[in-house]
Design an enzyme around this catalytic site. Structure first.
Site, PDB file in Angstrom:
ATOM      1  N   TYR B 214      54.548   0.696  21.172  1.00  0.00           N
ATOM      2  CA  TYR B 214      53.364  -0.159  20.809  1.00  0.00           C
ATOM      3  C   TYR B 214      53.078  -1.480  21.768  1.00  0.00           C
ATOM      4  O   TYR B 214      54.074  -2.007  22.058  1.00  0.00           O
ATOM      5  CB  TYR B 214      52.806  -0.392  19.513  1.00  0.00           C
ATOM      6  CG  TYR B 214      52.785   0.654  18.500  1.00  0.00           C
ATOM      7  CD1 TYR B 214      53.974   1.044  18.074  1.00  0.00           C
ATOM      8  CD2 TYR B 214      51.794   1.185  18.032  1.00  0.00           C
ATOM      9  CE1 TYR B 214      53.989   2.056  17.044  1.00  0.00           C
ATOM     10  CE2 TYR B 214      51.682   2.047  17.280  1.00  0.00           C
ATOM     11  CZ  TYR B 214      52.941   2.555  16.595  1.00  0.00           C
ATOM     12  OH  TYR B 214      53.089   3.678  15.660  1.00  0.00           O
ATOM     13  N   HIS B 222      46.997   0.833  19.223  1.00  0.00           N
ATOM     14  CA  HIS B 222      47.544   2.306  19.194  1.00  0.00           C
ATOM     15  C   HIS B 222      48.818   2.318  20.025  1.00  0.00           C
ATOM     16  O   HIS B 222      48.969   1.447  21.243  1.00  0.00           O
ATOM     17  CB  HIS B 222      46.482   3.150  19.746  1.00  0.00           C
ATOM     18  CG  HIS B 222      45.568   3.569  18.931  1.00  0.00           C
ATOM     19  ND1 HIS B 222      45.522   4.156  17.697  1.00  0.00           N
ATOM     20  CD2 HIS B 222      44.026   3.205  18.653  1.00  0.00           C
ATOM     21  CE1 HIS B 222      44.277   4.367  17.067  1.00  0.00           C
ATOM     22  NE2 HIS B 222      43.534   3.766  17.642  1.00  0.00           N
ATOM     23  N   LYS B 255      48.559   9.058  25.035  1.00  0.00           N
ATOM     24  CA  LYS B 255      49.820   8.434  25.393  1.00  0.00           C
ATOM     25  C   LYS B 255      50.648   8.894  26.510  1.00  0.00           C
ATOM     26  O   LYS B 255      50.298  10.057  26.922  1.00  0.00           O
ATOM     27  CB  LYS B 255      50.919   8.565  24.211  1.00  0.00           C
ATOM     28  CG  LYS B 255      50.875   7.799  22.758  1.00  0.00           C
ATOM     29  CD  LYS B 255      51.525   8.203  21.771  1.00  0.00           C
ATOM     30  CE  LYS B 255      51.092   7.956  20.333  1.00  0.00           C
ATOM     31  NZ  LYS B 255      49.525   7.569  20.437  1.00  0.00           N
TER      32      LYS B 255
END
Lengths: 115, 281
Positions: B214, B222, B255
């Site tokens: 993070y 997020h 991600k």
């Protein structure tokens, strides 16, 4: 120096880029220090919202083998980055059933792209 | 990330608890709430694991102890924030200078403690009998209530305060036990490099990696990165099937799939590459 021979994949990937992804100006270049081939081309539209405009991309074809490991190591990736001097390269992962998937690789830690 | 001024700067105690006989798989636990608060400020979140003994299946509101990854524990020790404390080491140190007469003495003390409790219970029993007007007959040594005695919670052999765990040699030994293989050491280098870039790192099995990173406290941000286990920079080929899986899942949840390579032959640290689905094909 480690070698990675990907000459067998070049035609398949360049055909896919030109006729399925509709890229322009798809050309192949040999990276002599690695004995491997890399493609350049211009996509039909912007690939990432983080890009300002459409720009030429570098595509490295690699083979996905189910029961054997491939040859692509981080050292090879580093060498490719060093040779092409681009912020990103696109990995064209070719499966033995003819499927090609494309993945961006950035050197270092990057931020996820905006959607 | 820095510790706040005026805050308690004593070292945080991390208990390394053996996992059965395999100490090398030791689990790192923090039991002190104040320490957990300080860890959070340092960017170490860990996982709360404590539950109610009577409702072990409830896992929504977990409490102390906080379980740390071995990497987190080692990072804290290396940076001087914490000290590893191991009961096994304490036990070894505790018994090392014990003699037979010490054991006898401890046995005697324990027996004396039990005897005292039994005497107290007998007296209480007699008092009850007297209260209902019965006379005290012969003393029954095996009075039922005196069969059960309390044993002490703390060990007379392990007296932690007597031993100083905060010595470089002992800490190094405990750290080496936590990172007992080359793989774990490489993973730790990756963890350390992510921390050095300001990331908050948590266990990553939720997204198929070893870590998720993070950009700040996990409650505020997020995560940006899923990081699979470290690769050997020179001779470990990428698992492309795993890259496709991790990259595609990661892109779906915003991600990057981050490969960390460790090169034994250079001191340049960890080389990172970020992978993301290109959006076509």
């Amino acid at each position: 120096m480690v070698k990675m021979d990907n000459s067998g994949l070049i035609r398949l990937v360049s055909t896919n880029l030109a006729f399925e992804q509709l890229w322009d100006n798809v050309r192949e270049t040999q990276l002599t220090n690695l004995n491997c081939w890399i493609l350049t081309g211009r996509p039909a539209h912007k690939l990432s919202n983080d890009d300002d405009d459409i720009c030429d991309e570098w595509v490295l074809p690699v083979e996905l083998l189910q029961y054997r490991c491939g040859r692509l190591t981080l050292e090879i990736l580093d060498t490719v980055f060093h040779s092409v001097k681009s912020e990103r390269i696109t990995l064209a992962i070719v499966s033995d059933d003819g499927t090609i998937v494309y993945y961006f690789i950035y050197k270092g830690l990057h931020k996820p792209k905006k959607n | 990330m820095e510790a706040l001024e005026g805050e308690n700067d004593s070292k945080i105690e991390i208990s390394v608890v053996g996992n059965g006989n395999r100490f090398e798989d030791g689990v790192c636990l923090v039991f002190d709430i104040e320490s957990i608060r300080r860890l959070r400020r340092l960017g170490i979140t860990g996982i709360l694991t404590g539950t109610l003994p009577s409702a072990a299946q409830q896992n929504v509101f977990l409490t102390v102890p906080l379980r740390l990854m071995a990497e987190e524990a080692v990072w804290l020790v290396e940076n001087g924030f914490a000290v590893l404390v191991s009961d096994r080491e304490a036990l070894e140190m505790g018994v090392s200078d014990l003699t037979a007469s010490d054991w006898d003495e401890m046995d005697k003390q324990q027996e004396a403690l039990f005897e005292e409790q039994r005497r107290f219970k007998r007296e209480q029993h007699f008092e009850k009998l007297r209260a209902v007007g019965k006379t005290v007959a012969n003393v029954d040594a095996n009075l039922e209530s005196s069969l059960f005695v309390e044993t002490r919670n703390e060990s007379s052999v392990i007296q932690r305060q007597r031993y100083d765990f905060d010595t470089p040699e002992l800490q190094k030994r405990l750290v080496d036990q936590l990172l007992h293989s080359e793989t774990l050491k490489s993973n730790y280098l990756v963890y350390k490099a992510l921390r050095a870039q300001g990331y908050c790192v948590s266990p990553g099995s939720r997204f198929g990696g070893r870590y998720i990173a993070y950009p700040g406290d996990p409650l505020r941000y997020h995560s940006h990165l899923t990081v699979p286990p470290a690769l050997r920079y020179r001779d470990e080929p990428l698992d492309l099937l795993q890259l496709v899986g991790g990259g595609r899942l990661g892109t779906g949840v915003k991600k990057l799939w981050v490969l960390g390579g460790v090169d034994d032959e250079s001191d340049e640290g960890v080389t990172f590459f970020s992978v993301e689905w290109a959006g076509f094909g």
